[in-house]
Design a protein around this motif. Sequence first.
Motif, mmCIF file in Angstrom:
data_model
loop_
_atom_site.group_PDB
_atom_site.id
_atom_site.type_symbol
_atom_site.label_atom_id
_atom_site.label_comp_id
_atom_site.label_asym_id
_atom_site.label_seq_id
_atom_site.Cartn_x
_atom_site.Cartn_y
_atom_site.Cartn_z
ATOM 1 N N LYS A 18 0.829 -1.212 0.000
ATOM 2 C CA LYS A 18 0.000 0.000 0.000
ATOM 3 C C LYS A 18 0.857 1.254 0.000
ATOM 4 O O LYS A 18 0.470 2.296 -0.545
ATOM 5 C CB LYS A 18 -0.931 -0.002 1.212
ATOM 6 N N GLU A 23 1.721 5.054 -7.376
ATOM 7 C CA GLU A 23 0.312 5.375 -7.597
ATOM 8 C C GLU A 23 -0.152 4.984 -8.993
ATOM 9 O O GLU A 23 -1.256 4.455 -9.169
ATOM 10 C CB GLU A 23 0.088 6.873 -7.369
ATOM 11 N N ARG A 26 -0.655 1.270 -9.067
ATOM 12 C CA ARG A 26 -1.877 0.916 -8.337
ATOM 13 C C ARG A 26 -3.102 1.200 -9.193
ATOM 14 O O ARG A 26 -4.068 0.426 -9.180
ATOM 15 C CB ARG A 26 -1.946 1.679 -7.016
ATOM 16 N N HIS A 30 -6.109 -1.494 -10.481
ATOM 17 C CA HIS A 30 -7.430 -1.265 -9.885
ATOM 18 C C HIS A 30 -8.484 -2.228 -10.418
ATOM 19 O O HIS A 30 -9.161 -2.924 -9.648
ATOM 20 C CB HIS A 30 -7.850 0.185 -10.129
ATOM 21 N N ASP A 50 -13.660 0.959 -2.856
ATOM 22 C CA ASP A 50 -12.250 0.975 -3.245
ATOM 23 C C ASP A 50 -11.325 0.892 -2.036
ATOM 24 O O ASP A 50 -10.287 0.213 -2.070
ATOM 25 C CB ASP A 50 -11.932 2.246 -4.040
ATOM 26 N N GLU A 54 -8.491 -1.981 -1.422
ATOM 27 C CA GLU A 54 -7.086 -1.664 -1.178
ATOM 28 C C GLU A 54 -6.617 -2.243 0.150
ATOM 29 O O GLU A 54 -5.499 -2.763 0.254
ATOM 30 C CB GLU A 54 -6.874 -0.151 -1.198
ATOM 31 N N LYS A 55 -7.450 -2.164 1.166
ATOM 32 C CA LYS A 55 -7.077 -2.728 2.471
ATOM 33 C C LYS A 55 -6.880 -4.234 2.368
ATOM 34 O O LYS A 55 -5.902 -4.785 2.887
ATOM 35 C CB LYS A 55 -8.161 -2.411 3.496
ATOM 36 N N LEU A 58 -3.924 -4.866 -0.682
ATOM 37 C CA LEU A 58 -2.670 -4.120 -0.646
ATOM 38 C C LEU A 58 -2.149 -3.938 0.772
ATOM 39 O O LEU A 58 -0.986 -3.577 0.960
ATOM 40 C CB LEU A 58 -2.841 -2.731 -1.287
#
Length: 260
Positions: A18, A23, A26, A30, A50, A54-55, A58
């Motif tokens: 994360k 960026e 990432r 997505h 989202d 991500e949690k 990532l």
Amino acid sequence: MIELRVGDLPAEVWPSPKDNIPERRRADLHDDLWELVRDGFAPIADVVDDADVEKFLLGAEVGIYLFEQGRCRAVFMVDAIELAAGRVLYLALAAVHSSLRGSGFYLPMVLLRMALGRAWHCTWWATRTANPIVAETFGRFDPYPWRDDRASQAAAAELGAELRARFSVGDTPAPHEFDVRTGVLTAAYPIALYDSLPAGGGPRVRDHFARHLELERGDALLLLGPLDDAIDQLAPRCDELLGRPFPSLLDSLASLHPEP
């Protein structure tokens, strides 16, 4: 970031993904990450956003991302948890696209994660699952709750309490309870991950799930075992599974240290 190959597939191994995945990269991932959630955990796809994705995919000390024709088709999250009983290699969320299931890459990924545990000087490995196929895969290492071993039971009891604390919301403990006799984390997930029990698993696993877990409640089974036992089984097959000797694999992972 470390690049490896798992069979014919390229893999990226990211420390603290994360924070460390750029960026732009990432953003490229997505849609693939969302597809993994929809493909593997359809019941929760409509209740996450989202930030949740991500949690889940990532947010670990190490993330392993497996690619097929440029698309991310499997993600494995790995953490290290410090217990009084010793450091635990915690095999957190795994998301695998249906296009890869049954293609023979899963055991190499188990070996890769166990090798991280050796590089991190872990005493134990552990994971939680609501999938009997996963439980059967890790069952080859004779883990708790099936091994008659007080040390493993004590480590599992400590880890069960730690997982409850980690999945709390603010000061509110997670709703699940842990049954050290059966290894069941009740309501470990906020929603059932599967519409029906995935087919697979041997009689021991299927019977344990049938007698002790309520999947509609979000239950999970905690599995835990000595890391050295798993390494003893897997390391001799490292050339076959990952195309290199086990010491070479350890050397490549040496820079990926868990947080103290």
